[in-house]
Design an enzyme around this catalytic site. Structure first.
Site, mmCIF file in Angstrom:
data_model
loop_
_atom_site.group_PDB
_atom_site.id
_atom_site.type_symbol
_atom_site.label_atom_id
_atom_site.label_comp_id
_atom_site.label_asym_id
_atom_site.label_seq_id
_atom_site.Cartn_x
_atom_site.Cartn_y
_atom_site.Cartn_z
ATOM 1 N N LYS A 18 1.185 -1.193 0.282
ATOM 2 C CA LYS A 18 0.283 -0.032 -0.507
ATOM 3 C C LYS A 18 0.892 1.452 -0.100
ATOM 4 O O LYS A 18 0.453 2.105 -0.697
ATOM 5 C CB LYS A 18 -1.543 -0.119 1.066
ATOM 6 C CG LYS A 18 -1.444 1.154 1.727
ATOM 7 C CD LYS A 18 -2.890 1.534 2.751
ATOM 8 C CE LYS A 18 -1.675 1.633 4.431
ATOM 9 N NZ LYS A 18 -1.489 3.209 4.264
ATOM 10 N N ASN A 19 2.176 1.327 1.181
ATOM 11 C CA ASN A 19 2.850 2.359 1.173
ATOM 12 C C ASN A 19 4.372 2.527 -0.141
ATOM 13 O O ASN A 19 4.633 3.998 0.368
ATOM 14 C CB ASN A 19 3.559 2.614 2.676
ATOM 15 C CG ASN A 19 2.073 2.742 3.689
ATOM 16 O OD1 ASN A 19 1.241 3.053 3.238
ATOM 17 N ND2 ASN A 19 2.204 2.219 4.779
ATOM 18 N N CYS A 112 -4.874 12.533 12.629
ATOM 19 C CA CYS A 112 -5.920 11.057 12.369
ATOM 20 C C CYS A 112 -5.068 10.415 14.128
ATOM 21 O O CYS A 112 -4.833 11.269 14.759
ATOM 22 C CB CYS A 112 -5.050 10.452 11.604
ATOM 23 S SG CYS A 112 -3.642 9.381 11.504
ATOM 24 N N ARG A 117 1.038 14.208 12.623
ATOM 25 C CA ARG A 117 0.705 14.371 11.279
ATOM 26 C C ARG A 117 1.111 15.967 10.742
ATOM 27 O O ARG A 117 0.333 15.672 9.768
ATOM 28 C CB ARG A 117 -0.394 13.548 10.762
ATOM 29 C CG ARG A 117 -1.109 12.285 11.187
ATOM 30 C CD ARG A 117 -0.160 11.067 11.603
ATOM 31 N NE ARG A 117 0.733 10.636 9.773
ATOM 32 C CZ ARG A 117 -0.475 9.877 9.231
ATOM 33 N NH1 ARG A 117 -1.481 8.888 10.358
ATOM 34 N NH2 ARG A 117 0.433 8.643 8.070
ATOM 35 N N ASP A 300 4.368 0.461 11.912
ATOM 36 C CA ASP A 300 3.411 0.007 11.352
ATOM 37 C C ASP A 300 3.280 -1.924 11.668
ATOM 38 O O ASP A 300 1.289 -1.814 10.856
ATOM 39 C CB ASP A 300 2.783 -0.073 9.624
ATOM 40 C CG ASP A 300 3.296 1.063 9.547
ATOM 41 O OD1 ASP A 300 3.476 1.643 8.436
ATOM 42 O OD2 ASP A 300 2.801 2.433 10.475
ATOM 43 N N ARG A 392 -8.892 -0.089 4.900
ATOM 44 C CA ARG A 392 -8.574 1.113 4.207
ATOM 45 C C ARG A 392 -6.970 0.587 3.806
ATOM 46 O O ARG A 392 -6.320 1.038 2.716
ATOM 47 C CB ARG A 392 -7.987 2.178 4.785
ATOM 48 C CG ARG A 392 -9.773 3.285 4.743
ATOM 49 C CD ARG A 392 -8.844 4.309 5.501
ATOM 50 N NE ARG A 392 -7.458 4.522 4.914
ATOM 51 C CZ ARG A 392 -6.887 5.788 5.928
ATOM 52 N NH1 ARG A 392 -7.928 6.605 6.560
ATOM 53 N NH2 ARG A 392 -5.525 6.640 4.979
HETATM 54 C C1 EPZ Z 1 4.331 6.690 5.825
HETATM 55 O O1 EPZ Z 1 3.522 7.834 6.265
HETATM 56 C C2 EPZ Z 1 3.276 5.404 6.009
HETATM 57 N N1 EPZ Z 1 2.244 6.225 5.018
HETATM 58 C C3 EPZ Z 1 2.296 5.317 7.280
HETATM 59 O O2 EPZ Z 1 1.851 4.080 7.681
HETATM 60 C C4 EPZ Z 1 3.847 5.259 8.171
HETATM 61 O O3 EPZ Z 1 2.920 4.614 9.478
HETATM 62 C C5 EPZ Z 1 4.767 6.014 8.157
HETATM 63 O O4 EPZ Z 1 5.695 6.356 6.965
HETATM 64 C C6 EPZ Z 1 6.779 5.634 8.892
HETATM 65 O O5 EPZ Z 1 6.629 4.652 8.645
HETATM 66 C C7 EPZ Z 1 1.952 5.915 3.888
HETATM 67 O O6 EPZ Z 1 2.612 5.387 3.374
HETATM 68 C C8 EPZ Z 1 0.935 6.351 2.859
HETATM 69 P P1 EPZ Z 1 6.049 10.088 8.204
HETATM 70 P P2 EPZ Z 1 3.990 9.337 6.656
HETATM 71 O O7 EPZ Z 1 6.189 11.325 7.532
HETATM 72 O O8 EPZ Z 1 4.605 9.688 5.794
HETATM 73 C C9 EPZ Z 1 6.442 13.445 11.416
HETATM 74 C C10 EPZ Z 1 -0.568 3.094 7.278
HETATM 75 O O9 EPZ Z 1 -0.655 2.385 8.348
HETATM 76 N N2 EPZ Z 1 6.435 14.025 10.607
HETATM 77 O O10 EPZ Z 1 7.519 9.275 8.171
HETATM 78 O O11 EPZ Z 1 3.166 10.363 7.071
HETATM 79 C C11 EPZ Z 1 4.821 12.675 11.919
HETATM 80 O O12 EPZ Z 1 4.102 13.767 12.367
HETATM 81 C C12 EPZ Z 1 0.271 4.542 7.977
HETATM 82 O O13 EPZ Z 1 0.365 2.515 6.855
HETATM 83 C C13 EPZ Z 1 6.538 15.432 11.031
HETATM 84 O O14 EPZ Z 1 6.742 16.198 12.219
HETATM 85 O O15 EPZ Z 1 5.172 8.946 7.544
HETATM 86 C C14 EPZ Z 1 5.419 11.290 12.488
HETATM 87 O O16 EPZ Z 1 5.523 11.629 13.869
HETATM 88 C C15 EPZ Z 1 0.785 4.805 8.992
HETATM 89 N N3 EPZ Z 1 6.551 16.805 9.742
HETATM 90 C C16 EPZ Z 1 6.829 11.027 12.069
HETATM 91 O O17 EPZ Z 1 7.324 12.472 11.559
HETATM 92 C C17 EPZ Z 1 6.886 16.055 9.113
HETATM 93 O O18 EPZ Z 1 6.295 17.147 7.967
HETATM 94 C C18 EPZ Z 1 6.937 10.219 10.694
HETATM 95 O O19 EPZ Z 1 5.755 10.534 9.442
HETATM 96 C C19 EPZ Z 1 6.216 14.679 8.147
HETATM 97 C C20 EPZ Z 1 6.697 14.062 9.182
#
Ligand code: EPZ
Length: 420
Positions: A18-19, A112, A117, A300, A392
């Site tokens: 998915k990701n 969420c 996020r 995840d 989802r």
């Molecule tokens: C991706 O989300 C995945 N989703 C998530 O999977 C996964 O948990 C996550 O990466 C971490 O591996 C998809 O790929 C669609 P991040 P993403 O940006 O890109 C903070 C699932 O269940 N952050 O690596 O949103 C954020 O708040 C989902 O499949 C900032 O502060 O994750 C979080 O605490 C859930 N500022 C951390 O970084 C930003 O601009 C990791 O977020 C971006 C992120």
């Protein structure tokens, strides 16, 4: 409805990631013409991303798990709130839209159930590339009269920020370096497709990615990598039932630490070229773990392994380092008789002999999968509400568990009275 006590056995085909698929679909916007993406899971989030692309003017055709995306008339640059609200990952179109059209208007994603996020790392990186932002009425307006390469260091190895910036940098003028980049296999899959399209990228999968901007991109045919999170989820379902399951089309090299932890918990793991056999001869042993960006233990799979540890022999300590509030589902698990105490980012899980069935809710994709996994080993029949969260991220999760021998079936979902 899930009745506990059945051991899982047999084999299950792991679907496309998915990701990764969501980002490969966005990357199709960079090329004019028809892109074909294979092994795309037919899950709600991918259907939603298809709606995002159609809203931008692209044609999207599904044939089984093969997606054909025609971007010849994809002149749109706006992603509306009703789509971003359904799936915050819709913001991943920012990068390709800036590279192709020099502007984008995207509804700002909300938080969420697992955290705020934010997207500040995306915005700051784009600003380094010359993108100007303004925000009004909940929309982010981005313009880039001339998108230029830049040296960007991410405060945190954000998966989405790395991917968004990567998809802009491939079409920017000049060289971009993304330092402290995320290293997930999905990043490598995206970079692989972009290179097939004509991009110049070095270092994807390492902490420093170097990109030399190019002018145009060719549409390609690309196959999505297998979903390591789905594979891990089925592995944990097998373990909690002391079962023996073969995961087909699974990449053990994407799950090193997860398989190590399952081994420490007493599982027997046989890793093949494209398959993994997971068997758990007796009740799991407690293990300690921390979630970290790849190649650390994936956040995840944190809820799902929490379910296994809630019936393990001994006490486990689990630390969640990626999201600030990914323990919301613990209360649901404790309602099934688990003994889990959380303190900030730490959870202390005292393994119980049995859980007991109770009406519970799925709070997000992975928490929902965790509740179902817990129910597989609980005394009695558990009702899991709000299964739309699970749909989802997992295709036919209930039916595929049933095919492995689980006593699980889906009923029409009454609104859960009394479950506020
Ligand atoms: C991706 O989300 C995945 N989703 C998530 O999977 C996964 O948990 C996550 O990466 C971490 O591996 C998809 O790929 C669609 P991040 P993403 O940006 O890109 C903070 C699932 O269940 N952050 O690596 O949103 C954020 O708040 C989902 O499949 C900032 O502060 O994750 C979080 O605490 C859930 N500022 C951390 O970084 C930003 O601009 C990791 O977020 C971006 C992120």
């Amino acid at each position: 409805m899930v009745s506990g006590g059945r051991r899982l056995s047999g084999s299950v085909m792991v679907g496309g990631a998915k990701n990764s698929a969501l980002k490969l679909m966005a990357a199709a916007l960079l090329a004019e013409g028809t892109t074909v993406i294979e092994n795309v899971p037919r899950i709600v989030d991918c259907l939603t991303m298809g709606e995002v692309l159609e809203h931008l003017g692209a044609g999207v055709q599904w044939e089984g798990s093969t997606l054909t995306i025609d971007t010849s008339n994809a002149a749109g640059v706006e992603t509306p709130y009703e789509l971003v609200r359904k799936m915050r990952a819709s913001i991943i179109v920012l990068g390709p839209l800036l590279a192709r059209h020099g502007r984008a208007r995207v509804a700002m994603p909300g938080g969420c159930n697992i955290g705020s996020r934010k997207i500040d790392l995306h915005v700051r990186g784009f600003e380094r590339m010359g993108v100007q932002f303004s925000s009004e009425h909940g929309y982010l307006e981005a313009t880039a009269p001339s998108l230029r390469g830049a040296f960007v260091t991410l405060d945190f190895p954000s998966v989405g920020a790395t991917e968004n910036l990567l998809m802009a940098a491939v079409g920017a003028t000049g060289r971009t370096v993304i330092e402290n980049a995320a290293r997930e296999p999905e990043i490598q899959d995206l970079a692989g497709m972009l290179v097939e399209m004509g991009a110049k990228i070095d270092g994807a999968g390492s902490t420093a990615i170097e990109i030399e901007g190019v002018d145009g991109f060719e549409p390609v045919r690309h196959r999505t990598i297998p979903d390591r999170v789905e594979a891990g989820t089925f592995a944990l379902a097998a373990c909690i039932t002391q079962g023996d399951v073969m995961l087909e089309d699974a990449r053990a090299d994407h799950l090193d630490l997860v398989l190590d932890k399952l081994n420490d918990a007493g599982a027997q793991i046989e890793a093949g070229e494209r398959s993994i056999r997971v068997s758990m001869p007796e009740r799991a042993l407690a293990v300690d773990l921390v979630t970290l960006p790849y190649p650390g233990f994936p956040t995840d799979l944190q809820p799902q392994i929490m379910s296994l540890l809630s019936v393990a022999r001994g006490t486990s300590i689990l630390t969640e380092n990626v999201f600030e509030s990914r323990f919301m589902f613990v209360d649901e698990l404790n309602r099934m008789g688990a003994d889990i105490r959380t303190e900030g980012h730490h959870a202390v899980i005292r393994g119980m002999d049995r859980l007991s069935a109770a009406p519970v809710r799925a709070l997000d994709i992975r928490a929902g999968a965790a509740m179902i996994i817990a129910a597989l080993a609980a005394d009695g029949t558990t009702e899991v509400f709000d299964l739309y969260h699970v749909d989802r991220g997992y295709e036919d999760f209930d039916a595929r568990l049933a095919a492995l021998g689980a006593d699980v079936h889906r009923e029409r979902e009454p609104s859960p009275a009394g479950l506020a």
